[in-house]
Design a protein around this motif. Structure first.
Motif, short mmCIF file in Angstrom:
data_model
loop_
_atom_site.label_atom_id
_atom_site.label_comp_id
_atom_site.label_asym_id
_atom_site.label_seq_id
_atom_site.Cartn_x
_atom_site.Cartn_y
_atom_site.Cartn_z
N ALA A 81 0.84 -1.20 0.00
CA ALA A 81 0.00 0.00 0.00
C ALA A 81 0.87 1.25 0.00
O ALA A 81 0.51 2.28 -0.57
N GLY A 82 2.06 1.14 0.63
CA GLY A 82 2.98 2.27 0.65
C GLY A 82 3.79 2.39 -0.62
O GLY A 82 4.67 3.25 -0.70
N GLY A 83 3.57 1.53 -1.57
CA GLY A 83 4.25 1.65 -2.86
C GLY A 83 5.38 0.67 -3.07
O GLY A 83 6.21 0.87 -3.97
N ARG A 139 0.90 4.98 -5.83
CA ARG A 139 0.74 4.92 -4.38
C ARG A 139 1.98 5.48 -3.68
O ARG A 139 1.87 6.22 -2.71
N ARG A 140 3.14 5.10 -4.21
CA ARG A 140 4.38 5.51 -3.54
C ARG A 140 4.57 7.02 -3.57
O ARG A 140 5.02 7.62 -2.62
N THR A 151 1.49 0.98 -8.42
CA THR A 151 2.44 0.95 -7.30
C THR A 151 3.19 2.28 -7.22
O THR A 151 3.35 2.86 -6.14
N ASP A 152 3.64 2.77 -8.38
CA ASP A 152 4.34 4.07 -8.40
C ASP A 152 3.42 5.19 -7.92
O ASP A 152 3.83 6.09 -7.19
#
Lengths: 722, 185
Positions: A630-632, B49-50, B46-47
């Motif tokens: 969730a944090g990437g 979210r980060r 993913t990128d």
């Protein structure tokens, strides 16, 4: 792994006896210069304890040819009616009809001959192959140099009429095999006058086969037994790890009122239900994997595959495996069910108090900490991987040892590099050649122990000190210092019960006896240690016709090839000295195949165990992984974290595996395979480095595979837990 | 600061998950600041979210084996050294120095949630998604957490707060209600 180990060890350990029984191998085989059948029969009839007999003419140096090959070193046996001493494994036996032969199975395989095909037999012309036979009194062609063909004696083939009705081979079956010594004593006295009389007993045949392949087979059997024990440890540890994974279920069951016995019984039943079909499949798969190389190995040794007889040990293993899995599952379930349910539900072995600063930061360090939080599981997984690593290390050490055994004479205590058929008087001249450090005549005399005639003994004799040329390590006593003394191999010492201070009396093939006082026991691989090192004076007195070979030590830095050329100029045919294993490529190829199967099975076990451990960690830490994602966090981050967990397991497993191989498996296999010699089976630096690299690769593959599976799960699903 | 108000099971968390790109819609579209999140590949999601999203959960979801500081810095390591420096600053700013070197199970609920907020902020995302951040805290600790989130929203970041607590929602600039699968002002 168990299926593979049992198939190999059972097949090889019982192969000789099975073949001997099926082929009705005689208790004594006597060879001598041709005599009339009547004369030989008259002598044999006077022997007590003979149940049956068969006389044959064996002719060597026969030309054989077929589409697949040819040889002028063939051996033909003219077989009378009655007991055979070989087993027909394909087609049918000789019926007395002319134009038909039975050939040995090794020859058929090597030359691609089938029943019904034709084979050229010297002056007889082409013959129809009626059947294929196995006779375990020698290894198979081409490991043995002489391919064997059996012809019916009833119609003495035209090509052998010039031999008349003489025979040179007597096969004797004893009424009471336990009293074979007496039979041999009688036979020797009755054999007076027969030229070049030589006896071979079943023990002798076994020693002959062992001389060719015994150490290799011994190592394989011992290796399989070690693998079997390792597989037991793995099974137990895996079953226990599985219960640890299901501790929450046990807590819930206890909380809702299940009794301890109910919980443990349920787990036992579950384990049995899973273990039974899994064990059946695993054992069958292992047996199938090993069946082909094992059968090929047995074929080469002229022995028979166990066939249906393998079912019994496999069934025994099935029972043992299921019992082991049930016990390894039930015991921790019983223990967990004995604790307060609340404690079990909290996860009784989790340790969050991992001291800071002891592990690196980042995803890799997190993975390490996840492993440390489940110490029991990590230890169990590490012990399984360590056991597999120890087996792989043993296999690498074994492969390296076999290579040295084949090429390095030093492994068997020989310090000379070349030998040549030359008279003893030439040794001094050879020693003076440039590049030669020393040379001496070496005599080899085969005989039997005078007190136990079934025990073959080989005397290795030098005119003076043998140590500069041949120095197997002393296990007991001291080196030979006079003509009256002998150092005996450990195998001979064990077989005859002689120790320093005892007497070694050897009846040589000349019929004379040579006696020595035993002063030392040495560890040698040669002929399973059934040798004795002596000075040549007494041996030559007993057998004056003995011809030596001159053995040559090459100077350090000198070119062996140049020394060989100089020896050629003396009229000698120099031969490079090898180790103790056969130089047959087919045999070594099969052996390599067997070792590859075992290595593959072990590698798969390591991979499976690591994947299972990481998958359990990933499932248990779904939430942690989901938070990271969730944090990437990308897949690489999750992979790195799982690598940390794998590293914790491997960091324990690698040293444990090395220690287990060097201190337990290596010495155990060496002792089991050849208690009469010192086998260097401890893994070396290169082998350890290879195994560690392999483990690292397997760890990386397991982490990558589990991370790939984890990525398929939606992040939100992982976060919902808890 | 936007509050999403609704009963348990109304779909508040699902909405936040869709906004944050940790779940995908069965139908329809999801756009965040003009970016069609529903169309992004797993790698680009993913990128996203980060770089752009920080999550705060009801049950904190701190990694039990890591100290407070390590929980914050683990997230920072995903983007680089600058975020690590920022992580230390955040621990100072949120007065978490005492909690930084302790493992989560030794911290109070309020401390754990503030560590979780620091973790959500460490990569300086533009959007903070807080799912029932006070649902597992006592009143005083909950109030402190809400003050922290309010302070974040007063800066230059958007905060979306899912809650069933009207008092918590009252702190928001805008309140939306989820009921019967619909979002109403």
């Amino acid at each position: 792994m168990i299926g593979t180990a049992v198939t190999l060890s059972f097949g090889l350990a019982t192969g000789f006896e099975r073949a001997a029984q099926r082929s009705d191998l005689p208790d004594v085989i006597a060879r001598f210069e041709p005599r009339t059948r009547d004369e030989v029969d008259r002598r044999v009839r006077s022997l007590a304890n003979v149940e049956d007999r068969s006389y044959r003419l064996e002719v060597e140096g026969i030309s054989l040819s077929a589409d697949g090959g040819s040889s002028n070193k063939g051996t033909v046996q003219l077989v009378p009616r009655g007991r055979r001493g070989y087993a027909v494994v394909d087609g049918r036996d000789l019926t007395g009809r002319s134009g038909e032969v039975v050939i040995e199975r090794g020859l058929a395989r090597e030359w691609d001959i089938e029943v019904g095909d034709r084979i050229g037999v010297d002056r007889l012309g082409t013959q129809r192959v009626a059947g294929l036979a196995v006779a375990p009194d020698d290894v198979a062609f081409p490991l043995a140099a002489n391919p064997r063909v059996y012809l019916p004696e009833t119609l003495i083939p035209a090509g052998f009429r010039d031999r008349g009705r003489s025979v040179n081979l007597a096969l004797l079956w004893a009424r009471d095999p336990s009293r074979l010594d007496e039979l041999l004593v009688q036979a020797r006295s009755q054999g007076f006058g027969l030229e070049n009389l030589r006896f071979v007993t079943r023990d002798g045949v076994r020693a002959l086969v062992d001389q060719i392949a015994g150490i290799v087979i011994g190592l394989l059997i011992a290796f399989s037994l070690a693998a079997l024990a390792t597989a037991g440890v793995m099974l137990g540890a895996s079953a226990r790890a599985d219960v640890q994974r299901r501790l929450t279920d046990i807590g819930v069951m206890r909380a809702v009122g299940f009794t301890r016995a109910g919980v443990a019984g349920g787990y036992a039943a579950d384990a049995a239900l899973v273990a039974l079909p899994a064990a059946v499949l695993g054992l069958l798969a292992g047996a199938l994997l090993a069946a082909s190389p094992s059968a090929r190995l047995l074929e080469i040794l002229n022995e028979l595959s166990p066939g249906g007889a393998l079912a019994l040990p496999l069934a025994g293993c099935l029972v043992a495996v299921v019992a082991l899995v049930v016990a390894a599952t039930t015991w921790p379930a019983w223990r967990a069910a004995s604790l307060p349910p609340a404690r079990v539900l909290r996860g009784m072995e989790i340790r969050h108090r991992v001291r800071r600063g002891r592990t690196p930061g980042g995803p890799f360090g997190l993975g390490l900490r996840l492993a440390l939080a489940r110490r029991t599981r990590t230890l169990a997984t590490a012990s399984v991987v360590a056991a597999a690593t120890a087996v792989v290390l043993l296999m690498l050490a074994l492969t390296s040892f076999l290579g040295r055994l084949q090429d390095d004479p030093g492994v068997v205590g020989k310090r000379y590099e070349l030998s040549a058929r030359l008279p003893a008087s030439a040794a001094r001249e050879v020693a003076g050649l440039p590049g030669v450090e020393d040379a001496a005549p070496r005599y080899v005399a085969d005989g039997v122990d005078s007190f136990a005639l079934g025990q073959p003994v080989r005397l290795v004799a030098f005119p003076g000190d043998h140590v500069p040329f041949e120095a197997p390590p002393l296990a007991e006593g001291r080196r030979v210092a006079s003509d009256r003394e002998a150092e005996v191999g450990q195998g001979l010492a064990d077989a005859l019960g002689v120790r320093p201070g005892g007497t070694l009396a050897v009846q040589l093939s000349s019929g004379a006896e040579a006696r020595f006082r035993v002063v030392g026991v040495v560890r040698t691989l040669d002929r399973e240690g059934r040798v004795a090192f002596v000075r040549s004076a007494r041996v030559l007195a007993a057998d004056p016709g003995l011809q030596p070979e001159v053995v040559i030590r090459v100077e350090d830095g000198a070119q062996t090839e140049q020394v060989q050329e100089r020896l050629l100029s003396l009229g000698a045919e120099p031969r490079a000295v090898g180790g103790a294993a056969p130089r047959n490529q087919a045999f070594l190829g099969v052996l390599a195949g067997v070792l590859r199967v075992v290595a593959l099975v072990n590698g798969l076990i390591c991979l499976y165990v690591l994947v299972q451990a990481l998958a359990v960690t990933a499932a248990e830490r779904r939430q942690t992984i989901a938070v990271l994602r969730a944090g990437g966090a990308r897949r690489a981050t999750v992979t790195t974290m799982l690598l940390g967990t794998a590293a914790a397991v491997l960091a324990l497993a690698a040293p444990l595996g090395v220690v287990a191989e060097r201190l337990v498996l290596g010495p155990a296999v060496a002792r089991l395979a050849a208690g009469y010699a010192s086998l260097p089976l401890g893994a070396g630096v290169v082998q350890v480095a290879l195994a560690v690299l392999g483990l690292a690769a397997i760890g990386a593959a397991a982490a990558a595979w589990v991370a790939r599976r984890v990525e398929r799960e939606p992040v939100a699903a992982g976060l919902r837990e808890g | 600061m936007v509050a999403i108000l609704g009963r348990s099971g109304s779909g508040k968390s699902t909405l936040l998950n869709l906004l944050g790109g940790i779940d995908r819609p069965d139908a329809g579209t999801v756009e965040v600041a003009g970016l069609p999140v529903h169309e992004l590949s797993e790698r680009r999601l993913t990128d996203f979210r980060r770089r752009h999203v920080g999550f705060v959960f009801q049950f904190f979801h701190l990694i039990p084996e890591l100290t407070g500081e390590e929980n914050v810095l683990m997230a920072a390591r995903l983007t680089g050294a600058a975020s690590v420096r920022h992580g230390h600053e955040l621990l100072d700013r949120l007065a978490l120095n005492g909690a930084a070197q302790r493992l989560p199970h030794t911290l109070s609920g309020g401390e754990q949630q503030r560590i979780a907020i620091a973790r959500a902020l460490v990569n300086q995302p533009s959007l903070i998604l807080a799912d029932e951040p006070t649902g597992n805290l006592d009143r005083a600790a909950g109030a402190a957490v809400l003050d922290t989130l309010r302070g974040i929203a007063d800066g230059d970041r958007a905060v979306v707060l899912a809650t069933h607590d009207r008092d918590a929602a009252a702190l928001a600039d805008r309140v939306l209600t989820v009921a019967d699968g619909r979002l109403r002002e």
